[in-house]
Scaffold this motif. Structure first.
Motif, short mmCIF file in Angstrom:
data_model
loop_
_atom_site.label_atom_id
_atom_site.label_comp_id
_atom_site.label_asym_id
_atom_site.label_seq_id
_atom_site.Cartn_x
_atom_site.Cartn_y
_atom_site.Cartn_z
N LEU A 404 -88.48 58.74 71.23
CA LEU A 404 -88.44 57.58 70.34
C LEU A 404 -89.74 56.78 70.45
CD1 LEU A 404 -86.97 55.57 68.47
CD2 LEU A 404 -86.02 54.52 70.53
N GLY A 408 -92.38 56.37 67.50
CA GLY A 408 -92.59 55.00 67.05
C GLY A 408 -94.05 54.59 67.16
N ASP A 443 -87.22 59.60 64.01
CA ASP A 443 -86.47 58.73 64.91
C ASP A 443 -85.28 59.53 65.43
OD1 ASP A 443 -84.86 56.92 66.20
OD2 ASP A 443 -84.59 55.58 64.49
N ALA A 446 -81.67 58.08 64.67
CA ALA A 446 -81.19 57.85 63.31
C ALA A 446 -80.60 59.12 62.72
CB ALA A 446 -82.34 57.34 62.43
N PHE A 451 -87.36 55.97 60.70
CA PHE A 451 -87.51 54.62 61.25
C PHE A 451 -87.28 53.61 60.13
CE2 PHE A 451 -89.87 56.93 64.51
CZ PHE A 451 -89.45 56.27 65.67
N TYR A 469 -88.62 49.52 63.46
CA TYR A 469 -87.57 49.64 64.47
C TYR A 469 -86.71 50.87 64.25
CZ TYR A 469 -84.62 47.39 60.86
OH TYR A 469 -83.94 47.07 59.69
N SER A 470 -85.98 51.21 65.31
CA SER A 470 -84.98 52.27 65.27
C SER A 470 -83.60 51.62 65.22
CB SER A 470 -85.08 53.14 66.53
OG SER A 470 -83.91 53.92 66.72
N ASP A 477 -77.91 50.07 61.06
CA ASP A 477 -79.09 49.24 60.83
C ASP A 477 -78.67 47.77 60.89
OD1 ASP A 477 -81.31 47.89 59.97
OD2 ASP A 477 -81.68 49.16 58.22
N ASP A 500 -80.89 46.60 67.42
CA ASP A 500 -81.81 47.70 67.13
C ASP A 500 -82.91 47.73 68.18
OD1 ASP A 500 -80.47 48.34 64.66
OD2 ASP A 500 -81.50 46.64 63.71
#
Length: 507
Positions: A404, A408, A443, A446, A451, A469-470, A477, A500
């Motif tokens: 992640l 990211g 991500d 998810a 993302f 964000y994830s 979400d 999150d």
């Protein structure tokens, strides 16, 4: 004339059966008491072969492991030299402590008291701590200068182009007793490189920032290609430190498009690791090596636990004092799972773990296998497995967090590169492809692999103009809601609800 009774009447048959049983148990017990383990498989060599199989052959690339160890040991010696030369800051600090250079100051602020003497003592303690921290930071910066002057940075730069790293074969003996002393030293070296990145960023020296970043990743690549789980975890930790420092720098000031792209290129060159199945296979070898060293061997895959041998191994590991028990206690091996049963359990367990190591997080749930629960559910007779098997579920959680952070960071650098080139933020992440990235990073938390990204109407109190964000472990979400007790809690299923995981969040 008295008729002689037949010898095979029921009572005699029962006595004969009992006699045979006693003889059998006596012989079996004697063999068990006097048995010694047979080390038939060289699992240490198997691990070396496993590491080599994931790297270029020696004929194609020279082994850079000696260069890696030279750099790490040179940095360690510099730390000792500085520590011995510097005035002692007291027991609360150790020189050098590179983390004081890049970690925000957290001054000691005691609660006010009605007693002026208490306030005076607290003020003196706060001033003393601040002075010690300043002294430690000063000498840690001097140590950074020595790393450069003594050629450590030059050695690390050579590692960035090296392709082959194979740790020499460990000495003969139980795998569990193999020590990896340089892992602590390399972690301290990567803290030094994070400090170097911090100072370079504050000075606007992007060339040195990028060099320090890539050298950190080269160290993690050297470790990450080794076979043990602890090496994998250390590689993950120090890579996360370097990635976090880059994100911090991107939030501190605008980075040029060229700097962002060079950082992305360094990530692509250096963060190349075998799948998690590699350390899982090694853990499998560890378990099988323990079994062969603590069980008798009938040559057909069978045998019994030799309790005295297991006690001796635990004493060598330092997990239990060596008990002076006679070998007759090995008779207890008759009442716990046999070598064959234990081996079958280990093969099944690690077979599933190796399968998990090849499976992305999103598809792992379909395997319907929780390693930690599987260990806990073992019956009392499998106490040995419970003791030797690590918390592998946590290892996979750490790997997921690493993936992640990596994805990211690549996404965030791409956003910053786009902004620098176009004078605006991308309307959506899709605008990053193919101009900056060949494809969007995934991500792992998810369900759609994407993302979440939102442009803010005005800069927030932290100065951010967008949120990246994830959705975190809860799978929903929540609009970029940060966890009140720390960002990483959003990745813990038991505590993530309504929060999150934020990528662009300051340290």
């Amino acid at each position: 004339m008295h008729k002689q009774k037949p010898w095979h009447r029921p009572r005699n048959l029962i006595l004969l059966a009992l006699l045979v049983l006693v003889a059998f148990l006596g012989i079996k017990g004697w063999l068990l008491v006097t048995a010694k383990p047979v080390v038939a498989v060289d699992y240490t060599q198997k691990i070396v072969d496993l590491v080599e199989s994931n790297q270029p052959p020696a004929a194609e690339a020279p082994d850079a492991w000696p260069l890696y160890t030279q750099a790490v040991q040179a940095a360690y010696q510099i730390g000792i030299d500085v520590r011995d030369k510097a005035p002692s800051p007291g027991t609360d600090f150790a020189i050098p402590d590179y983390s004081l250079i890049y970690t925000p100051d957290t001054p000691f602020t005691p609660n006010p008291s009605a007693d002026p003497d208490v306030n005076a003592a607290d003020a003196k303690e706060a001033a003393d701590k601040a002075a010690k921290a300043a002294l430690t930071r000063e000498w840690s910066i001097k140590a950074l200068g020595l790393l450069k002057d003594r050629g450590v940075y030059d050695q690390l730069q050579k590692l960035t182009t090296a392709r082959r790293f194979v740790r020499p074969k460990a000495p003969e003996g139980p795998l569990l007793l193999v020590l990896l002393p340089e892992l602590g030293q390399v972690r301290n070296l990567t803290r030094a490189l994070a400090a170097r990145m911090d100072l370079a960023g504050k000075a606007g020296d992007d060339t040195d920032l990028i060099a320090a970043f890539e050298q950190s990743l080269a160290l993690t690549r050297a470790i990450g290609f080794q076979a043990t789980l602890i090496e994998r975890l250390v590689s993950t930790a120090i890579t996360a430190l370097a990635l976090g420092q880059v994100r911090e720098e991107a939030m501190r000031r605008p980075l040029s498009a060229d700097t962002c792209k060079r950082l992305l290129a360094a990530i692509d060159r250096q963060i190349v690791r075998p799948p998690m199945s590699l350390p899982m296979t090694t853990e499998h070898y560890f378990a099988l090596d323990i079994i062969q060293r603590t069980h008798s061997d009938n040559g057909r895959g069978g045998g019994y636990r030799l309790i005295t041998e297991y006690d001796r191994m635990q004493a060598q590991m330092g997990t239990r004092a060596a008990p002076a028990r006679p070998r007759i206690v090995n008779l207890g091996g008759l009442f716990v799972p046999s070598r064959q049963d234990l081996t079958a359990k280990v093969d099944f367990f690690y077979g599933r773990m190796e399968q998990m190591g090849e499976t992305p997080r999103a598809a792992r749930a379909a395997l319907n296998f929780n390693p930690d629960l599987a260990i806990e559910s073992l019956s009392a007779g499998y106490d040995m497995l419970k003791e030797i098997m690590p918390a592998l579920g946590k290892a996979f959680a750490t790997e997921d967090q690493f993936q992640l952070g990596l994805a990211g960071t690549r996404t965030m650098l791409a956003i910053e590169a786009f902004r620098a080139e176009n004078g605006r933020l991308p309307a959506s992440l899709d605008e990053l492809v193919p101009a900056i990235l060949p494809r969007l990073p995934i991500d792992p938390f998810a369900h759609d692999g994407r993302f979440r990204y939102r442009i803010l109407t005005a800069p927030d109190p932290l100065g951010r103009t967008y949120l990246l964000y994830s959705i975190g472990a809860d799978g929903t979400d929540d609009g970029g809601t940060v966890h009140p007790h720390g960002n990483y809690n959003a990745l813990n299923l038991s505590s993530s609800k309504g929060t999150d995981f934020i990528i662009n969040i300051p340290r």
